[in-house]
Design a protein around this motif. Sequence first.
Motif, PDB file in Angstrom:
ATOM      1  N   PHE A  10     -57.985  99.596  10.892  1.00 36.39           N
ATOM      2  CA  PHE A  10     -56.923 100.883  10.627  1.00 36.39           C
ATOM      3  C   PHE A  10     -57.490 102.096  11.143  1.00 36.39           C
ATOM      4  O   PHE A  10     -58.751 102.209  11.599  1.00 36.39           O
ATOM      5  N   GLY A  11     -56.434 102.979  11.348  1.00 37.39           N
ATOM      6  CA  GLY A  11     -56.750 104.555  11.724  1.00 37.39           C
ATOM      7  C   GLY A  11     -57.944 104.964  10.714  1.00 37.39           C
ATOM      8  O   GLY A  11     -57.696 104.425   9.394  1.00 37.39           O
ATOM      9  N   ARG A  12     -58.903 105.746  10.894  1.00 38.66           N
ATOM     10  CA  ARG A  12     -59.702 106.463  10.059  1.00 38.66           C
ATOM     11  C   ARG A  12     -60.801 105.356   9.811  1.00 38.66           C
ATOM     12  O   ARG A  12     -61.660 105.653   8.796  1.00 38.66           O
ATOM     13  N   THR A  13     -61.052 104.672  10.689  1.00 39.06           N
ATOM     14  CA  THR A  13     -62.259 103.856  10.466  1.00 39.06           C
ATOM     15  C   THR A  13     -63.267 103.943  11.979  1.00 39.06           C
ATOM     16  O   THR A  13     -64.005 103.207  12.244  1.00 39.06           O
ATOM     17  N   THR A  92     -64.397  99.130  10.650  1.00 40.58           N
ATOM     18  CA  THR A  92     -64.417  99.190   9.164  1.00 40.58           C
ATOM     19  C   THR A  92     -65.235 100.397   8.655  1.00 40.58           C
ATOM     20  O   THR A  92     -65.918 100.740   9.688  1.00 40.58           O
ATOM     21  N   ARG A  93     -65.395 100.451   7.444  1.00 44.33           N
ATOM     22  CA  ARG A  93     -66.439 101.638   6.787  1.00 44.33           C
ATOM     23  C   ARG A  93     -66.308 101.243   5.378  1.00 44.33           C
ATOM     24  O   ARG A  93     -65.457 100.666   4.990  1.00 44.33           O
ATOM     25  N   PRO A  94     -67.104 102.220   4.638  1.00 47.26           N
ATOM     26  CA  PRO A  94     -67.057 101.877   3.008  1.00 47.26           C
ATOM     27  C   PRO A  94     -65.807 102.361   2.589  1.00 47.26           C
ATOM     28  O   PRO A  94     -65.018 103.270   3.017  1.00 47.26           O
ATOM     29  N   GLU A  95     -65.188 101.532   1.721  1.00 47.01           N
ATOM     30  CA  GLU A  95     -63.724 101.612   1.600  1.00 47.01           C
ATOM     31  C   GLU A  95     -63.200 102.816   0.883  1.00 47.01           C
ATOM     32  O   GLU A  95     -62.195 103.239   1.165  1.00 47.01           O
TER      33      GLU A  95
END
Length: 211
Positions: A10-13, A92-95
């Motif tokens: 997703f965008g913002r990852t 990915t990143r911490p949700e």
Amino acid sequence: MALEVIGSGFGRTGTKSLKAALERLGYGPCHHMHEVAANPEQVIHWQKLAAGEGVDWDTVFAGYRSQVDWPGAHVWRDLARAFPDAKVVHTTRPEEKWWASFDKTIGKLMARYADLPLPPHIRDILTAWNGLAGKHTFGGVLDDREIGLAAFRRRTEEVRDALPASRLLVFDVSEGWGPLCAFLGTEVPDEPFPHHNLRADFWEVLGGEPA
């Protein structure tokens, strides 16, 4: 030229950072929403997809060696089939950090863009995005934390289920060059991993964050 790296995250990852990293490693140009914004002729492809029409992926990504971010990330399955030799990097990143960023950037933009003084092609690509990821990934609801987090988790699960481990890297850009270079079989550059697209960067290209 065929895509050699496909981004499904997703965008913002960290996709803007990954774009810069891939280009530094020789996988450029890298397609990203910023590329669509800078090249108005790109918009028609995504409008066709949003209208349910087919497109030729070789034409859509002509001249690109890699792709990350939306709108391309929405069609990662199609791209994985169209470019079977390409490797897939799932950012990915911490949700909770992802949701906080998404909510204050993409979510806010999509709630307000119809009233903002945007160039026509920017308005058009946002409308197309709404008909693709907005509708099919988030069910048309972009301001609900639980819906957003469920979609975020689901994408990672879908990518893991669909692709063999040898073809997929689930990657947090905070990990730096090591995992990415090992996955792609490239040397680690003697420089810091790029870090781009903070919240202020996101709004700067759109003329500033609306009040």
